[in-house]
Design an enzyme around this catalytic site. Structure first.
Site, PDB file in Angstrom:
ATOM      1  N   GLU A  33       0.832  -1.213   0.000  1.00 33.73           N
ATOM      2  CA  GLU A  33       0.000   0.000   0.000  1.00 33.73           C
ATOM      3  C   GLU A  33       0.858   1.252   0.000  1.00 33.73           C
ATOM      4  O   GLU A  33       1.839   1.334   0.750  1.00 33.73           O
ATOM      5  CB  GLU A  33      -0.891  -0.025   1.247  1.00 33.73           C
ATOM      6  CG  GLU A  33      -2.260   0.545   1.002  1.00 33.73           C
ATOM      7  CD  GLU A  33      -3.065  -0.325   0.038  1.00 33.73           C
ATOM      8  OE1 GLU A  33      -3.138   0.050  -1.147  1.00 33.73           O
ATOM      9  OE2 GLU A  33      -3.608  -1.349   0.465  1.00 33.73           O
ATOM     10  N   HIS A  34       0.466   2.196  -0.822  1.00 33.95           N
ATOM     11  CA  HIS A  34       1.209   3.446  -0.996  1.00 33.95           C
ATOM     12  C   HIS A  34       2.640   3.169  -1.462  1.00 33.95           C
ATOM     13  O   HIS A  34       3.572   3.873  -1.098  1.00 33.95           O
ATOM     14  CB  HIS A  34       1.191   4.287   0.288  1.00 33.95           C
ATOM     15  CG  HIS A  34      -0.173   4.875   0.551  1.00 33.95           C
ATOM     16  ND1 HIS A  34      -0.618   6.012  -0.074  1.00 33.95           N
ATOM     17  CD2 HIS A  34      -1.188   4.450   1.337  1.00 33.95           C
ATOM     18  CE1 HIS A  34      -1.857   6.282   0.334  1.00 33.95           C
ATOM     19  NE2 HIS A  34      -2.239   5.344   1.185  1.00 33.95           N
ATOM     20  N   THR A  35       2.776   2.120  -2.235  1.00 34.91           N
ATOM     21  CA  THR A  35       4.079   1.803  -2.836  1.00 34.91           C
ATOM     22  C   THR A  35       4.066   2.105  -4.332  1.00 34.91           C
ATOM     23  O   THR A  35       5.114   2.201  -4.944  1.00 34.91           O
ATOM     24  CB  THR A  35       4.412   0.303  -2.663  1.00 34.91           C
ATOM     25  OG1 THR A  35       3.259  -0.448  -3.045  1.00 34.91           O
ATOM     26  CG2 THR A  35       4.775  -0.037  -1.237  1.00 34.91           C
ATOM     27  N   SER A  67     -26.523   7.487 -14.651  1.00 35.48           N
ATOM     28  CA  SER A  67     -26.097   6.464 -13.694  1.00 35.48           C
ATOM     29  C   SER A  67     -27.290   6.021 -12.857  1.00 35.48           C
ATOM     30  O   SER A  67     -27.980   6.854 -12.267  1.00 35.48           O
ATOM     31  CB  SER A  67     -25.010   7.026 -12.775  1.00 35.48           C
ATOM     32  OG  SER A  67     -24.867   6.159 -11.658  1.00 35.48           O
ATOM     33  N   SER A 125     -15.872   3.593  -1.063  1.00 39.72           N
ATOM     34  CA  SER A 125     -15.421   2.593  -0.092  1.00 39.72           C
ATOM     35  C   SER A 125     -13.943   2.272  -0.238  1.00 39.72           C
ATOM     36  O   SER A 125     -13.387   1.510   0.539  1.00 39.72           O
ATOM     37  CB  SER A 125     -16.229   1.308  -0.261  1.00 39.72           C
ATOM     38  OG  SER A 125     -16.004   0.804  -1.559  1.00 39.72           O
ATOM     39  N   LEU A 127     -12.743   0.733  -2.898  1.00 38.18           N
ATOM     40  CA  LEU A 127     -12.597  -0.462  -3.735  1.00 38.18           C
ATOM     41  C   LEU A 127     -12.531  -0.060  -5.207  1.00 38.18           C
ATOM     42  O   LEU A 127     -12.813  -0.842  -6.097  1.00 38.18           O
ATOM     43  CB  LEU A 127     -13.741  -1.449  -3.469  1.00 38.18           C
ATOM     44  CG  LEU A 127     -13.849  -1.923  -2.008  1.00 38.18           C
ATOM     45  CD1 LEU A 127     -15.059  -2.832  -1.831  1.00 38.18           C
ATOM     46  CD2 LEU A 127     -12.584  -2.637  -1.557  1.00 38.18           C
ATOM     47  N   SER A 129     -14.191   2.359  -7.174  1.00 40.66           N
ATOM     48  CA  SER A 129     -15.331   2.552  -8.071  1.00 40.66           C
ATOM     49  C   SER A 129     -14.964   3.529  -9.194  1.00 40.66           C
ATOM     50  O   SER A 129     -15.403   3.352 -10.326  1.00 40.66           O
ATOM     51  CB  SER A 129     -16.563   3.024  -7.302  1.00 40.66           C
ATOM     52  OG  SER A 129     -16.270   4.152  -6.527  1.00 40.66           O
ATOM     53  N   GLU A 162      -7.001  10.301 -14.528  1.00 43.85           N
ATOM     54  CA  GLU A 162      -7.124  10.611 -13.085  1.00 43.85           C
ATOM     55  C   GLU A 162      -6.117  11.700 -12.688  1.00 43.85           C
ATOM     56  O   GLU A 162      -6.441  12.653 -11.989  1.00 43.85           O
ATOM     57  CB  GLU A 162      -6.880   9.326 -12.288  1.00 43.85           C
ATOM     58  CG  GLU A 162      -7.173   9.415 -10.823  1.00 43.85           C
ATOM     59  CD  GLU A 162      -8.661   9.320 -10.473  1.00 43.85           C
ATOM     60  OE1 GLU A 162      -9.175  10.280  -9.895  1.00 43.85           O
ATOM     61  OE2 GLU A 162      -9.299   8.318 -10.779  1.00 43.85           O
ATOM     62  N   ASP A 174      -4.659   0.784  -9.171  1.00 45.57           N
ATOM     63  CA  ASP A 174      -6.097   0.501  -9.280  1.00 45.57           C
ATOM     64  C   ASP A 174      -6.494   0.177 -10.711  1.00 45.57           C
ATOM     65  O   ASP A 174      -7.158  -0.821 -10.987  1.00 45.57           O
ATOM     66  CB  ASP A 174      -6.911   1.702  -8.787  1.00 45.57           C
ATOM     67  CG  ASP A 174      -6.567   2.079  -7.362  1.00 45.57           C
ATOM     68  OD1 ASP A 174      -5.895   1.272  -6.684  1.00 45.57           O
ATOM     69  OD2 ASP A 174      -6.955   3.178  -6.926  1.00 45.57           O
TER      70      ASP A 174
HETATM   71  C1  GLA Z   1      -5.242   4.688  -4.112  1.00 45.75           C
HETATM   72  C2  GLA Z   1      -4.505   5.045  -5.397  1.00 45.75           C
HETATM   73  C3  GLA Z   1      -3.501   3.960  -5.763  1.00 45.75           C
HETATM   74  C4  GLA Z   1      -2.597   3.629  -4.573  1.00 45.75           C
HETATM   75  C5  GLA Z   1      -3.416   3.403  -3.307  1.00 45.75           C
HETATM   76  C6  GLA Z   1      -2.558   3.247  -2.080  1.00 45.75           C
HETATM   77  O1  GLA Z   1      -6.037   3.561  -4.304  1.00 45.75           O
HETATM   78  O2  GLA Z   1      -5.401   5.207  -6.467  1.00 45.75           O
HETATM   79  O3  GLA Z   1      -2.746   4.355  -6.881  1.00 45.75           O
HETATM   80  O4  GLA Z   1      -1.648   4.625  -4.377  1.00 45.75           O
HETATM   81  O5  GLA Z   1      -4.322   4.470  -3.069  1.00 45.75           O
HETATM   82  O6  GLA Z   1      -1.807   2.085  -2.152  1.00 45.75           O
END
Ligand code: GLA
Length: 388
Positions: A33-35, A67, A125, A127, A129, A162, A174
């Site tokens: 995460e956050h890598t 939507s 959430s 996940l 979306s 994005e 993501d």
């Molecule tokens: C969000 C970002 C991803 C990633 C995560 C953290 O989901 O969209 O690119 O940085 O946070 O791991």
């Protein structure tokens, strides 16, 4: 599901034309995460929940979006000839950003389209979306106009949009997890090189349970961009003493040797997380390959602690959920997933312990936080597809 969506589409936009139905998943990250903006590894997978689209070309340059999740907003319009960003366009900034990006990359989108969306990923959430809508829209356009783009391109287009249209400096995780998803597999991705490999997720008698804090968050209003900037500064400080391209180039020992170059304690903690989390991810995938689920679970727990104390992106809702989860019988591991600051945690739990797990964690969360958490027992699914 397909027929229902088509019916709804016809109700909103009328009959006629070549109507097709598409799907793109949401994602959950198991570890790493956050890598992804630090040149490190991630280990996400696509889910069987996600976003559906029903689409057809229209004979104008008009874009008409609807939507089912925001039906009170009615049909929102745009034009392929004018995709200027405007915050007021709300959720349609996601599909518009994709069309904008594709045109910018030289693809021709000569006509407008009518498109209906329906998502069953709980919105906000964590996940993904929004990445799901992005990849889905790219996939629709690719199919509609026969564009020569791969699924990996769709991920990059989603991230570009994005970053440059919606102004969130997210990494590639993501969109990549969604565009490249495969049933029952997680994706071990090196974000520095985009080299990836699929790993079988065979959890035996365990299942993946997602725990939703129901604390909504958007990346835009979170401290996401701030963390990213802190890591960039820490990297620049480290580069004065060691030759590296990203924090992902360091292992733990090297970090301990060079960390003195980082002149601020908070920044040091952020960089430490990025380095250690990347190494944890590599170890976690190795453990899984060896069939050592217990070790995988321990690394998930360590990941959460690091996100809590060093990266400081969890918050009391996520910490309460994860603490409660780890007290339960049959839990292998649990951690926050995604950007943090609310959103979801992910856990691995023995199948026959899940009912009790949900009951107990739900109760403790409600008592401590004041509102309820939601739980989803999820399956790992495929990337984008056409529903025939
Ligand atoms: C969000 C970002 C991803 C990633 C995560 C953290 O989901 O969209 O690119 O940085 O946070 O791991």
């Amino acid at each position: 599901m397909r027929d229902q969506l088509v019916q709804e589409f016809k109700k909103v936009f009328g009959d006629g034309g070549d109507i097709k139905v598409y799907f793109a998943p949401g994602r959950v990250n198991l570890i790493g995460e956050h890598t992804d903006y630090n040149g490190g590894h991630v280990f996400p997978c696509a889910l069987t929940i996600g976003t559906y689209a029903v689409a057809r070309k229209n004979d104008s340059t008009k874009l008409r979006f609807y939507s089912m999740n925001f039906s009170h907003l009615g049909v929102l319009e745009g034009d392929v000839e004018d995709l200027t960003y405007n915050k007021k366009n709300g959720w349609t900034c996601y599909p518009k950003g994709i069309i904008w990006t594709m045109k910018k990359k030289g693809f021709e989108i000569p006509q407008g389209m009518d498109i209906l969306y329906f998502g069953n990923i709980p919105n906000g959430s964590g996940l993904s979306s929004s990445a799901s809508i992005e990849v889905l829209t790219g996939f629709v356009l690719k199919d509609m106009w026969n564009l020569p783009v791969s699924n990996q391109d769709l991920a990059l287009i989603g991230q570009y949009s994005e970053n440059n249209y919606n102004g969130v400096n997210c990494g590639i995780m993501d969109q990549f997890a969604i565009a490249m998803g495969q049933k029952n597999k997680a994706i071990f991705l090196d974000t520095a090189t985009l080299k990836y490999e699929y790993a079988d997720i065979d959890l035996g008698d365990c299942k993946i349970v997602i725990l939703n804090t129901n604390k909504k968050r958007g990346l835009g209003d979170s401290k996401y961009n701030e963390r990213r900037a802190e890591c960039e500064t820490a990297l620049a400080e480290l580069q004065k003493v060691v030759k590296i391209d990203s924090l992902g180039d360091l292992d733990e020992q090297q970090f301990e040797i060079y960390k003195g170059a980082i002149k601020d304690e908070n920044r040091k903690k952020r960089a430490k997380h990025a380095v250690y989390e990347n190494q944890r991810t590599v170890k976690a995938v190795e453990a899984l390959k060896q069939g050592d689920l217990a070790q995988f679970g321990q690394l998930m727990i360590a990941s959460h602690k690091s996100l809590q104390y060093d990266y400081e992106v969890t918050g009391k809702e996520l910490d309460t959920l994860v603490d409660a989860a780890l007290k339960q019988e049959g839990v292998i591991g649990a951690r926050m997933t995604g950007a943090g600051f609310g959103g979801c945690a992910v856990s691995i739990v023995k199948g026959d312990a899940i009912d009790k797990f949900i009951e107990n964690v739900g109760k403790e969360y409600k008592e401590k936080i004041g509102y309820k958490a939601d739980f989803y027992v999820v399956e790992i699914g495929n990337g984008p597809m056409i529903l025939e």
